[in-house]
Design a protein around this motif. Structure first.
Motif, PDB file in Angstrom:
ATOM      1  N   THR A 222       1.377   3.618 -10.893  1.00  0.00           N
ATOM      2  CA  THR A 222       0.115   4.023 -10.580  1.00  0.00           C
ATOM      3  C   THR A 222       0.103   4.800  -9.206  1.00  0.00           C
ATOM      4  N   PRO A 223      -0.773   5.592  -8.914  1.00  0.00           N
ATOM      5  CA  PRO A 223      -0.910   6.484  -7.748  1.00  0.00           C
ATOM      6  C   PRO A 223      -1.448   6.032  -6.661  1.00  0.00           C
ATOM      7  N   HIS A 224      -2.231   4.789  -7.012  1.00  0.00           N
ATOM      8  CA  HIS A 224      -3.065   4.065  -5.931  1.00  0.00           C
ATOM      9  C   HIS A 224      -2.490   3.036  -5.262  1.00  0.00           C
ATOM     10  N   TYR A 225      -1.199   2.700  -5.395  1.00  0.00           N
ATOM     11  CA  TYR A 225      -0.572   1.530  -4.965  1.00  0.00           C
ATOM     12  C   TYR A 225       0.695   1.472  -5.280  1.00  0.00           C
TER      13      TYR A 225
ATOM     14  N   GLN B 166       5.412   5.425  -4.106  1.00  0.00           N
ATOM     15  CA  GLN B 166       5.393   6.725  -4.664  1.00  0.00           C
ATOM     16  C   GLN B 166       6.680   7.143  -4.802  1.00  0.00           C
TER      17      GLN B 166
ATOM     18  N   PRO C 188       0.758  -1.156  -0.005  1.00  0.00           N
ATOM     19  CA  PRO C 188      -0.106  -0.023  -0.087  1.00  0.00           C
ATOM     20  C   PRO C 188       0.780   1.384  -0.086  1.00  0.00           C
ATOM     21  N   THR C 189       0.239   2.266  -0.488  1.00  0.00           N
ATOM     22  CA  THR C 189       1.146   3.649  -0.770  1.00  0.00           C
ATOM     23  C   THR C 189       1.520   4.079   0.700  1.00  0.00           C
TER      24      THR C 189
END
Length: 133
Positions: A91-94, A97, A50-51
């Motif tokens: 991906t910015p969701h998972y 970052q 998870p991010t």
């Protein structure tokens, strides 16, 4: 829509279950679908999570990023769909970052495929295989 994720099973697995596909330039998927289904492949590097995770400790330098490819529409019947690894985007969701924004092919942890549809729509798809070329 819906989707699935699988762990690659070709090549020598690392202790965390990821595999090296060094030298690969694309992901190829063979599947059977009706015409017009939007498909989107995903890749997760070793160490993904998870991010909000504090660390993304991947194998062999992989830094836990998650990637998506733009949607591609299917043609009717059995077909092979090739996705250039250079066209995958973080991906910015998972995933991490703060990673290196490079698909770390030395340790791929998961390959996924998402099928976009309308609420309540049924989509019948058969998948023969995924492979890296």
């Amino acid at each position: 829509g819906c989707g699935l994720s699988v762990a690659p099973n070709k090549g020598q697995p690392h202790a965390d279950g990821s595999v090296s596909v060094l030298g690969a330039r694309r992901l190829v998927v063979r599947l059977k679908a009706p015409a017009g289904v939007n498909i989107q492949p995903t890749l997760n590097e070793s160490g993904h999570g998870p991010t909000e995770s504090q660390t993304f400790d991947g194998t062999d330098g992989a830094d836990g990023e998650a990637y998506v490819h733009p949607y591609q529409r299917t043609e009717d019947g059995w077909r092979e769909y090739a996705f250039d690894l250079l066209t995958f985007e973080p991906t910015p969701h998972y995933g991490n970052q703060r990673g290196n924004c490079t698909v770390d092919t030395q340790a791929i942890g998961q390959v996924g495929l998402t099928f976009a549809g309308q609420p309540g729509e049924e989509i019948s798809v058969e998948i023969a295989w995924f492979r890296f070329d």
